[in-house]
Design an enzyme around this catalytic site. Structure first.
Site, PDB file in Angstrom:
ATOM      1  CG  HIS A   1      -2.135  -0.911   0.878  1.00 26.47           C
ATOM      2  ND1 HIS A   1      -2.411  -2.144   1.444  1.00 26.47           N
ATOM      3  CD2 HIS A   1      -3.212  -0.722   0.256  1.00 26.47           C
ATOM      4  CE1 HIS A   1      -3.416  -2.833   1.244  1.00 26.47           C
ATOM      5  NE2 HIS A   1      -4.147  -2.033   0.519  1.00 26.47           N
TER       6      HIS A   1
ATOM      7  CG  HIS B   1      -2.243  -0.136  -4.185  1.00 31.79           C
ATOM      8  ND1 HIS B   1      -2.897  -0.996  -4.933  1.00 31.79           N
ATOM      9  CD2 HIS B   1      -3.178   0.270  -3.356  1.00 31.79           C
ATOM     10  CE1 HIS B   1      -4.011  -1.202  -4.873  1.00 31.79           C
ATOM     11  NE2 HIS B   1      -4.351  -0.327  -3.947  1.00 31.79           N
TER      12      HIS B   1
ATOM     13  CG  HIS C   1      -7.687   3.681  -3.420  1.00 33.19           C
ATOM     14  ND1 HIS C   1      -6.689   3.794  -4.322  1.00 33.19           N
ATOM     15  CD2 HIS C   1      -7.424   2.656  -3.026  1.00 33.19           C
ATOM     16  CE1 HIS C   1      -6.055   2.621  -4.429  1.00 33.19           C
ATOM     17  NE2 HIS C   1      -6.499   1.622  -3.577  1.00 33.19           N
ATOM     18  CG  ASP C   2      -5.439   2.115  -0.457  1.00 30.02           C
ATOM     19  OD1 ASP C   2      -6.567   1.740   0.264  1.00 30.02           O
ATOM     20  OD2 ASP C   2      -5.176   0.940  -1.225  1.00 30.02           O
TER      21      ASP C   2
ATOM     22  CG  ASP D   1      -8.170  -1.291  -4.563  1.00 34.75           C
ATOM     23  OD1 ASP D   1      -7.401  -1.036  -4.407  1.00 34.75           O
ATOM     24  OD2 ASP D   1      -9.154  -1.408  -3.439  1.00 34.75           O
TER      25      ASP D   1
HETATM   26  P1  AMP Z   1      -7.233  -1.679  -0.683  1.00 31.85           P
HETATM   27  O1  AMP Z   1      -6.723  -1.905   0.560  1.00 31.85           O
HETATM   28  O2  AMP Z   1      -8.064  -0.720  -1.271  1.00 31.85           O
HETATM   29  O3  AMP Z   1      -6.168  -1.832  -1.881  1.00 31.85           O
HETATM   30  O4  AMP Z   1      -8.393  -3.083  -0.937  1.00 31.85           O
HETATM   31  C1  AMP Z   1      -7.916  -4.001  -1.542  1.00 31.85           C
HETATM   32  C2  AMP Z   1      -8.149  -5.274  -0.763  1.00 31.85           C
HETATM   33  O5  AMP Z   1      -7.729  -6.302  -1.296  1.00 31.85           O
HETATM   34  C3  AMP Z   1      -6.802  -5.133   0.316  1.00 31.85           C
HETATM   35  O6  AMP Z   1      -7.275  -5.472   1.433  1.00 31.85           O
HETATM   36  C4  AMP Z   1      -5.710  -5.929  -0.307  1.00 31.85           C
HETATM   37  O7  AMP Z   1      -5.018  -6.372   0.898  1.00 31.85           O
HETATM   38  C5  AMP Z   1      -6.483  -7.066  -0.735  1.00 31.85           C
HETATM   39  N1  AMP Z   1      -5.795  -7.385  -2.079  1.00 31.85           N
HETATM   40  C6  AMP Z   1      -5.416  -6.827  -3.253  1.00 31.85           C
HETATM   41  N2  AMP Z   1      -4.620  -7.740  -4.109  1.00 31.85           N
HETATM   42  C7  AMP Z   1      -4.497  -8.813  -3.247  1.00 31.85           C
HETATM   43  C8  AMP Z   1      -3.710 -10.176  -3.682  1.00 31.85           C
HETATM   44  N3  AMP Z   1      -3.265 -10.332  -4.648  1.00 31.85           N
HETATM   45  N4  AMP Z   1      -3.761 -10.941  -2.781  1.00 31.85           N
HETATM   46  C9  AMP Z   1      -4.554 -11.023  -1.585  1.00 31.85           C
HETATM   47  N5  AMP Z   1      -5.220  -9.784  -1.282  1.00 31.85           N
HETATM   48  C10 AMP Z   1      -5.299  -8.680  -2.075  1.00 31.85           C
HETATM   49 ZN    ZN Z   2      -6.094  -0.125  -2.812  1.00 31.44          ZN
END
Ligand code: AMP
Ligand code: ZN
Length: 799
Positions: free
Chosen positions: A522, A526, A562-563, A693
């Site tokens: 994050h 990203h 967004h993050d 995302d």
């Molecule tokens: P964000 O925190 O907005 O990026 O929300 C996306 C969620 O999906 C987060 O909790 C990430 O940890 C999770 N995530 C995204 N890509 C992956 C991945 N390849 N494997 C496991 N979790 C993921």
């Molecule tokens: Zn995100």
């Protein structure tokens, strides 16, 4: 949830059923005429007499034919069960020719033909029986005119071949019964390959048997948790040899849902093993429906309901995970590219079956089915009901996950439960980290002063395969400013906001500076990646056509922020830790609330970077609302709600309109109803940012692997910290010493990604993403099969 009951019959019961079939088939012949025997002997002699008297003794009816012609004629008249042909005197009778001529007739398939051959002298060699078998004989009888010898031979044939033939013949009547029976019947092999369906089955489901026979029922995608759970329940029951009974929700080929009573009975065959499964299905009456609904509210022990038939249609399409659809011809569209078209069909077919997850979708399907047979006034009233159901907050995903699948349950628990695992009394406070500054980094003067390497790197920014990590590297970990400048310029964001490029630049810098470069996942790379995906989606014709300018600007800003200030820990962690943010946001959408709130605070803090400062108040309020809504939509606790709403309100109506306009010959590319509705635009924007995302599993393999490595590392770091601090471990499988990264990726794709991208692809047409997703999934599967736990396979994997 709609499963009424599950009644397992004991093994003895099944055995009893099997043996009663045997009994029924056995005595059947006793009720018929006596066995008919045909003797074909050119001349009467002691041998033919022996058989004649043997027949007499056994109570068989006997005919004698002296010539081949008479033999055939007589056989065609009587269809003898046993035929004895004299093979000893080729000069008088060509026994092989007689046998072949009889074998050439259809009724002879149920006859046993015996060759009477000369006795071999002790000095002669025994000859092979193969030529006899090839000529169509079943047995060889060495000449022996003793009546008892003939009798023994005939009754052995009766107890062996003839009885088997009776059983086979009675199968014809059983199949005739099945063909005319009112209940839908399906027989599969032990491997769940469909071997038989009766016409009632074809009528009930709308498939022809050619579409079903030989198709294999393969394991369901894991994302269909409820279905998979239900099938597991059924499989566990029937594999033990027990019968399973219950209620299924099935879907016809046309997409309508139907409710069925189903009874699956295993059939024990050769080797005492289960060789077939017989399913008998009956449509539930509307009274039954009411009972089911009553049952839903009383007992949600069974959290899934699907039809075996629905799983069939899934399975046909899932042989290679990505599927060829067989039930989508009713959902047509007018794209000229056949393969794209096929993919869309496949996606739509899946969409029609996937939303069964949420109870609200089940309700919508029931109403849809009821509308079919209702008078117009009722159907219209139900339309209004559907309208309300589609636009209110009734969607809630079912979070039950299988305990045996810790990767999924940890991911789901970790990402979707928002601190539900919080332990009371844990006073760990997350360190506040609001003032990240990267002021030592040089600032680009204008977009035209972008360093040449960066500019060059940014050249193919509009392609999906764009390598964000190279941009990260050439920009010294500031990809967001550079990519943001380029993309915002392309979309005319400054013109829309009426702000200068300098303000935009300052804003991008402030936002990027508030991403934590120390997070492995994050960080601002990203954010840049999500911005890239967002811009890519916004360029797609169908997306463009459904959104207006404000929506596009909101999407780009939302993706960028967004993050922001993400601490590299999940919501659950923050709640467990009793962090300031969790306290501030009441353990609800903690991070997403923070990202959104902080973005607006940072923007307003300094006029220099306030991109909204020249906006008209109303327009600003609308834009702000859209941005907040999109950032909050990235929160995973409401994942299924967003996806289900999108499918119900966007995918399905578009598919329906396409079908209608196709039949009316209209050329309209997209639906005005859908395009113009603000509620639907909200759903599209939420889906857009959600997909952007988590698009990393749809990126080219190398990028996908890098993202998987980064997110895993961030999860590992969280687990390390939880252990260090004596906190509850939110996702125990993400332990760097034991975790299987391939398994975690498979679970993530199965549970969150596949359905969502199928739905998004059906709307936005993204075959390249689906291609990457399929390839990446295969990659993780192949590593997992090699028992490899890391990102790439090495020789260590096989230990
Ligand atoms: P964000 O925190 O907005 O990026 O929300 C996306 C969620 O999906 C987060 O909790 C990430 O940890 C999770 N995530 C995204 N890509 C992956 C991945 N390849 N494997 C496991 N979790 C993921
Ligand atoms: Zn995100």
């Amino acid at each position: 949830m709609l499963i009424m009951n599950e009644e397992g019959c004991s093994q003895e019961e099944v055995d009893r059923q099997v043996s009663s079939t045997e009994q029924w088939l056995g005595p059947m012949r006793l009720t018929q005429d006596p066995i008919q025997v045909l003797l074909v002997f050119a001349k009467e002699d002691s041998q033919s007499d022996g058989f004649w008297w043997a027949c007499e003794r056994a109570g068989y009816k006997c005919n004698i034919a002296r010539t081949p012609e008479l033999a055939l004629e007589c056989f065609l008249d009587k269809h003898h069960e046993i035929i004895v042909i004299d093979y000893r005197h080729p000069r008088y009778l060509d026994a092989e020719a007689v046998c072949k001529s009889i074998r050439a007739t259809k009724p002879s398939e149920h006859s046993t033909i015996l060759a009477v051959v000369p006795r071999v002298g002790s000095d002669q060699e025994e000859v092979s029986v193969l030529p006899l078998l090839h000529a169509g004989f079943n047995r060889r009888f060495i000449e022996n005119n003793s009546m008892i010898a003939c009798y023994n031979e005939l009754i052995q044939i009766e107890h062996g071949e003839v009885r088997s033939q009776f059983k086979l013949r009675s199968c014809n009547s059983i199949f005739t019964a099945l063909e005319h029976c009112q209940e839908a019947i399906e027989i599969t092999s032990e491997e769940h390959v469909i071997q038989y369906v009766n016409p009632a089955f074809e009528r009930m489901l709308g498939y022809s048997k050619e579409e079903l026979l030989g198709k294999e029922l393969i394991e369901l995608p894991k994302s269909d948790k409820n279905r998979a759970d239900l099938l597991d329940t059924i499989n566990t029951c029937i594999k033990k040899g027990k019968e399973w009974q219950g209620i299924y929700y099935a879907r016809r080929k046309s997409g309508d849902s139907i409710q069925q009573h189903v009874r699956v009975t295993p059939v024990v065959g050769q080797g005492g093993k289960i060789r077939h499964f017989v399913s008998i299905k009956k449509l539930c009456s509307s009274n039954d429906n009411n009972k089911q609904i009553y049952k839903i509210s009383r007992d949600d022990k069974y959290s899934g309901d699907i039809a075996l038939t629905e799983s069939h249609s899934h399975s046909f399409r899932h042989k290679n995970r990505r599927k060829e659809s067989i039930d989508v011809r009713s959902i047509t569209s007018r794209s000229s590219d056949a393969s794209l078209q096929n993919h869309r069909y496949a996606s739509m077919a899946r969409i029609h079956t996937m939303t069964i997850e949420a109870p609200i979708t089940k309700v919508i399907n029931i109403i849809n089915a009821a509308q079919e047979n209702s008078p117009v006034t009722v159907a219209e009233a139900l339309d209004r009901v559907l309208e309300i159901l589609r636009t209110t907050e009734l969607y809630s995903p079912q979070l039950a996950t299988k305990e045996e699948d810790p990767h999924t349950s940890d991911l789901v628990g970790g990402l979707m439960t928002d601190g539900l695992r919080r332990l009371s009394g844990n006073e760990y406070v997350f360190s506040k980290n609001m003032n990240h500054s990267h002021s030592h980094l040089s600032v680009p003067i204008t977009i035209n002063d972008v360093p040449p390497r960066t500019a060059q790197q940014l050249e193919n920014e509009d392609t999906w395969d764009f390598n964000i990590f190279e941009l990260e590297s050439v920009t010294n970990k500031r990809p967001l400013v550079y990519l943001g400048l380029k993309i915002f310029t392309c979309f005319g964001v400054c013109e829309y906001l009426n702000c200068s490029e300098a303000t935009l630049r300052s804003w991008l810098q402030v936002i990027e500076a508030n991403y934590h470069a120390s997070n492995s996942y994050h960080n601002s790379t990203h954010a840049a990646d999500v911005l890239h995906a967002t811009a890519y989606f916004l360029q797609k014709e169908s997306v463009k056509a459904h959104l207006d300018e404000l929506d596009k600007v909101a999407a780009l800003i939302a993706a960028t922020v967004h993050d922001v200030d993400h601490p590299g820990r999940t919501n659950s962690f923050l709640c467990n830790a009793g962090s300031e943010l969790a306290l501030l946001y009441n353990d609800t959408a903690v991070l997403e609330s923070h990202h959104s709130a902080l973005a607006f605070q940072l923007t307003a803090k300094d006029n220099k970077c306030n991109i909204f400062k020249n906006m008209d108040r109303t327009q600003y309020r609308t834009l702000r609302q859209a941005i907040i809504d999109m950032v909050l939509a990235t929160e995973m606790t409401r994942h299924f709600e967003h996806v289900n709403k999108f499918v119900n309100s966007i995918n399905k109506p578009i598919a329906a309109e396409e079908t209608n306009s196709n039949s009316e010959g209209s050329d309209c590319e997209c639906s005005p109803t859908i395009r113009n509705s603000p509620e639907n635009r909200v759903l599209i924007k939420r889906m857009l940012i959600k997909c952007a995302d988590v698009a990393n599993p749809c990126r080219p393999l190398e990028l996908c692997i890098e993202w998987a490595g980064r997110i895993s590392e961030e999860y590992f770091a969280q687990t390390d910290e939880e252990k260090r601090q004596g906190m509850p471990v939110v996702m125990p499988v993400f332990d760097r010493n034991t975790c299987s990264i391939p398994k975690s990726q498979i679970s993530f794709i199965d549970y969150f990604i596949t359905d969502m991208f199928d739905a998004w692809d059906a709307f936005a047409h993204l075959p390249n993403l689906i291609h990457h997703l399929t390839e990446n999934y295969k990659y993780w599967k192949s590593l997992d099969e090699l028992k490899c736990k890391s990102l790439r396979c090495s020789s260590d994997c096989h230990k």
